[in-house]
Scaffold this motif. Structure first.
Motif, PDB file in Angstrom:
ATOM      1  N   TRP A   1       2.735 -33.096   1.990  1.00  0.00           N
ATOM      2  CA  TRP A   1       3.814 -33.016   1.000  1.00  0.00           C
ATOM      3  C   TRP A   1       5.172 -33.338   1.624  1.00  0.00           C
ATOM      4  CZ3 TRP A   1       8.217 -30.068   0.021  1.00  0.00           C
ATOM      5  CH2 TRP A   1       8.519 -29.074   0.973  1.00  0.00           C
ATOM      6  N   ILE A   2       5.316 -33.114   2.935  1.00  0.00           N
ATOM      7  CA  ILE A   2       6.577 -33.441   3.601  1.00  0.00           C
ATOM      8  C   ILE A   2       6.882 -34.934   3.428  1.00  0.00           C
ATOM      9  CG2 ILE A   2       7.721 -33.631   5.841  1.00  0.00           C
ATOM     10  CD1 ILE A   2       6.309 -31.097   6.710  1.00  0.00           C
ATOM     11  N   SER A   3       5.835 -35.755   3.525  1.00  0.00           N
ATOM     12  CA  SER A   3       6.022 -37.196   3.307  1.00  0.00           C
ATOM     13  C   SER A   3       6.038 -37.539   1.828  1.00  0.00           C
ATOM     14  CB  SER A   3       4.901 -37.983   3.992  1.00  0.00           C
ATOM     15  OG  SER A   3       5.009 -37.907   5.384  1.00  0.00           O
ATOM     16  N   GLU A   4       4.977 -37.136   1.126  1.00  0.00           N
ATOM     17  CA  GLU A   4       4.785 -37.600  -0.252  1.00  0.00           C
ATOM     18  C   GLU A   4       5.732 -36.920  -1.235  1.00  0.00           C
ATOM     19  OE1 GLU A   4       3.258 -40.096  -0.046  1.00  0.00           O
ATOM     20  OE2 GLU A   4       1.797 -39.887   1.557  1.00  0.00           O
ATOM     21  N   GLY A   5       5.983 -35.627  -1.043  1.00  0.00           N
ATOM     22  CA  GLY A   5       6.922 -34.939  -1.923  1.00  0.00           C
ATOM     23  C   GLY A   5       8.333 -35.473  -1.766  1.00  0.00           C
ATOM     24  N   PHE A   6       8.748 -35.698  -0.527  1.00  0.00           N
ATOM     25  CA  PHE A   6      10.078 -36.260  -0.282  1.00  0.00           C
ATOM     26  C   PHE A   6      10.190 -37.672  -0.845  1.00  0.00           C
ATOM     27  CE2 PHE A   6      11.845 -33.164   2.846  1.00  0.00           C
ATOM     28  CZ  PHE A   6      13.161 -33.214   2.418  1.00  0.00           C
ATOM     29  N   ALA A   7       9.150 -38.491  -0.627  1.00  0.00           N
ATOM     30  CA  ALA A   7       9.193 -39.862  -1.127  1.00  0.00           C
ATOM     31  C   ALA A   7       9.279 -39.890  -2.648  1.00  0.00           C
ATOM     32  CB  ALA A   7       7.969 -40.632  -0.644  1.00  0.00           C
ATOM     33  N   THR A   8       8.526 -39.021  -3.309  1.00  0.00           N
ATOM     34  CA  THR A   8       8.568 -38.942  -4.771  1.00  0.00           C
ATOM     35  C   THR A   8       9.933 -38.470  -5.238  1.00  0.00           C
ATOM     36  OG1 THR A   8       6.196 -38.417  -4.763  1.00  0.00           O
ATOM     37  CG2 THR A   8       7.403 -37.983  -6.791  1.00  0.00           C
ATOM     38  N   PHE A   9      10.505 -37.503  -4.547  1.00  0.00           N
ATOM     39  CA  PHE A   9      11.837 -37.001  -4.868  1.00  0.00           C
ATOM     40  C   PHE A   9      12.885 -38.090  -4.718  1.00  0.00           C
ATOM     41  CE2 PHE A   9      15.752 -34.946  -3.117  1.00  0.00           C
ATOM     42  CZ  PHE A   9      16.164 -34.282  -4.259  1.00  0.00           C
ATOM     43  N   VAL A  10      12.772 -38.894  -3.655  1.00  0.00           N
ATOM     44  CA  VAL A  10      13.756 -39.941  -3.403  1.00  0.00           C
ATOM     45  C   VAL A  10      13.697 -41.033  -4.474  1.00  0.00           C
ATOM     46  CG1 VAL A  10      14.434 -41.759  -1.768  1.00  0.00           C
ATOM     47  CG2 VAL A  10      13.946 -39.467  -0.944  1.00  0.00           C
ATOM     48  N   GLU A  11      12.542 -41.225  -5.096  1.00  0.00           N
ATOM     49  CA  GLU A  11      12.486 -42.137  -6.237  1.00  0.00           C
ATOM     50  C   GLU A  11      13.481 -41.687  -7.312  1.00  0.00           C
ATOM     51  OE1 GLU A  11       8.499 -42.567  -7.661  1.00  0.00           O
ATOM     52  OE2 GLU A  11       7.682 -42.921  -5.669  1.00  0.00           O
ATOM     53  N   GLY A  12      13.557 -40.381  -7.536  1.00  0.00           N
ATOM     54  CA  GLY A  12      14.529 -39.845  -8.486  1.00  0.00           C
ATOM     55  C   GLY A  12      15.954 -40.052  -8.032  1.00  0.00           C
ATOM     56  N   LEU A  13      16.204 -39.892  -6.724  1.00  0.00           N
ATOM     57  CA  LEU A  13      17.548 -40.121  -6.187  1.00  0.00           C
ATOM     58  C   LEU A  13      17.971 -41.578  -6.377  1.00  0.00           C
ATOM     59  CD1 LEU A  13      17.584 -38.119  -2.823  1.00  0.00           C
ATOM     60  CD2 LEU A  13      18.409 -37.397  -5.073  1.00  0.00           C
ATOM     61  N   PHE A  14      17.009 -42.499  -6.238  1.00  0.00           N
ATOM     62  CA  PHE A  14      17.310 -43.913  -6.452  1.00  0.00           C
ATOM     63  C   PHE A  14      17.732 -44.147  -7.908  1.00  0.00           C
ATOM     64  CE2 PHE A  14      15.853 -48.097  -7.917  1.00  0.00           C
ATOM     65  CZ  PHE A  14      16.587 -48.913  -7.074  1.00  0.00           C
ATOM     66  N   LEU A  15      17.012 -43.532  -8.836  1.00  0.00           N
ATOM     67  CA  LEU A  15      17.377 -43.659 -10.248  1.00  0.00           C
ATOM     68  C   LEU A  15      18.763 -43.085 -10.500  1.00  0.00           C
ATOM     69  CD1 LEU A  15      14.008 -42.701 -11.978  1.00  0.00           C
ATOM     70  CD2 LEU A  15      15.058 -44.966 -11.909  1.00  0.00           C
ATOM     71  N   GLU A  16      19.068 -41.958  -9.860  1.00  0.00           N
ATOM     72  CA  GLU A  16      20.379 -41.342 -10.026  1.00  0.00           C
ATOM     73  C   GLU A  16      21.479 -42.266  -9.513  1.00  0.00           C
ATOM     74  OE1 GLU A  16      22.306 -36.955  -9.249  1.00  0.00           O
ATOM     75  OE2 GLU A  16      21.042 -37.795  -7.671  1.00  0.00           O
ATOM     76  N   LYS A  17      21.228 -42.916  -8.367  1.00  0.00           N
ATOM     77  CA  LYS A  17      22.212 -43.824  -7.790  1.00  0.00           C
ATOM     78  C   LYS A  17      22.405 -45.062  -8.661  1.00  0.00           C
ATOM     79  CE  LYS A  17      24.845 -45.384  -4.409  1.00  0.00           C
ATOM     80  NZ  LYS A  17      26.125 -44.733  -4.036  1.00  0.00           N
ATOM     81  N   GLN A  18      21.324 -45.577  -9.216  1.00  0.00           N
ATOM     82  CA  GLN A  18      21.385 -46.819  -9.973  1.00  0.00           C
ATOM     83  C   GLN A  18      21.836 -46.618 -11.424  1.00  0.00           C
ATOM     84  OE1 GLN A  18      21.225 -48.844  -7.130  1.00  0.00           O
ATOM     85  NE2 GLN A  18      20.344 -50.269  -8.606  1.00  0.00           N
ATOM     86  N   ARG A  19      21.401 -45.502 -12.043  1.00  0.00           N
ATOM     87  CA  ARG A  19      21.602 -45.342 -13.484  1.00  0.00           C
ATOM     88  C   ARG A  19      22.359 -44.076 -13.866  1.00  0.00           C
ATOM     89  NH1 ARG A  19      15.354 -46.719 -15.274  1.00  0.00           N
ATOM     90  NH2 ARG A  19      15.137 -48.625 -14.003  1.00  0.00           N
TER      91      ARG A  19
END
Length: 219
Positions: free
Chosen positions: A19-37
């Motif tokens: 989860w350290i890898s996959e949970g963070f990566a999934t969370f960062v997908e949301g951060l990308f959306l926040e940055k873009q939109r």
């Protein structure tokens, strides 16, 4: 890119900690959306993760087996792992949260090496100056098979106390017999022409908060 970053810069020490890898990566997908939109897109993303049917995230976020594939790569690892990080961000605030992340990533003992859930919890505790062991225990480590999140029931009433109006808000953790959660939360109270928020920590099976308000609340 997020999946490579969180899998390769610091790698889980074993399958228990994917989860350290996959949970963070999934969370960062949301951060990308926040940055873009913008923030609304981020919140919509998190809401989508939260909208999964009750029971979807049963079991611990940190896996229990080094051999069972689904235990290391199930929805509780990816999606609930991301939700856990979202909650931690909201609880600590952006400044402390992201400085803690940077501290974790720059730790020479972990960078280009391997880490466990305990390493991550210790890094956040050190950087934030707060003991976060309880947070990681109840959301990541606890192995609840009956529930995957607390179920809360809320009721409220008002009363006059001298020249003050008191709002009594009662929260019942309906799932306290399985796991009693510690839940920092914000109670928003509104009335015609105004509103106020109160930060509380719900940590009992049955708990009442007494809040002073200027007039009868509408909600």
């Amino acid at each position: 890119m997020a999946h490579h970053w969180w899998g390769d810069l610091i790698t889980p020490a074993s399958w228990h900690h994917t989860w350290i890898s996959e949970g963070f990566a999934t969370f960062v997908e949301g951060l990308f959306l926040e940055k873009q939109r913008g923030p609304a897109a981020y919140q919509e993303y998190i809401d989508g993760l939260m909208a999964q049917a009750p029971g979807t995230y049963r079991g611990s976020v940190s896996g229990r087996s080094d051999t069972v594939f689904w235990d290391s790569f199930g929805p509780q690892v990816y999606y609930k792992g991301a939700i856990v990080l979202h909650m931690l961000r909201r609880m600590l605030g952006d400044s402390v949260f992201f400085s803690s992340v940077r501290s974790y990533l720059s730790d020479p003992a972990l960078r280009y090496g391997c880490a466990t859930t305990s390493d991550l919890a210790a890094a956040f505790s050190r950087a934030s100056g707060r003991d976060l062991g309880w947070f990681f225990r109840q959301w990541v480590v606890e192995r609840t098979e009956k529930i995957d999140r607390p179920s809360l029931k809320l009721s409220w009433s008002t009363r006059s106390l001298d020249a003050t109006r008191m709002l009594d808000v009662t929260i019942d953790q309906a799932t306290a017999d399985v796991l009693l959660y510690r839940l920092p939360m914000r109670i928003a109270v509104s009335w015609p022409g105004g509103e106020r928020s109160f930060d509380v920590v719900d940590s009992l099976a049955h708990q009442t908060f007494h809040l002073e308000v200027p007039q009868e609340p509408a909600s």
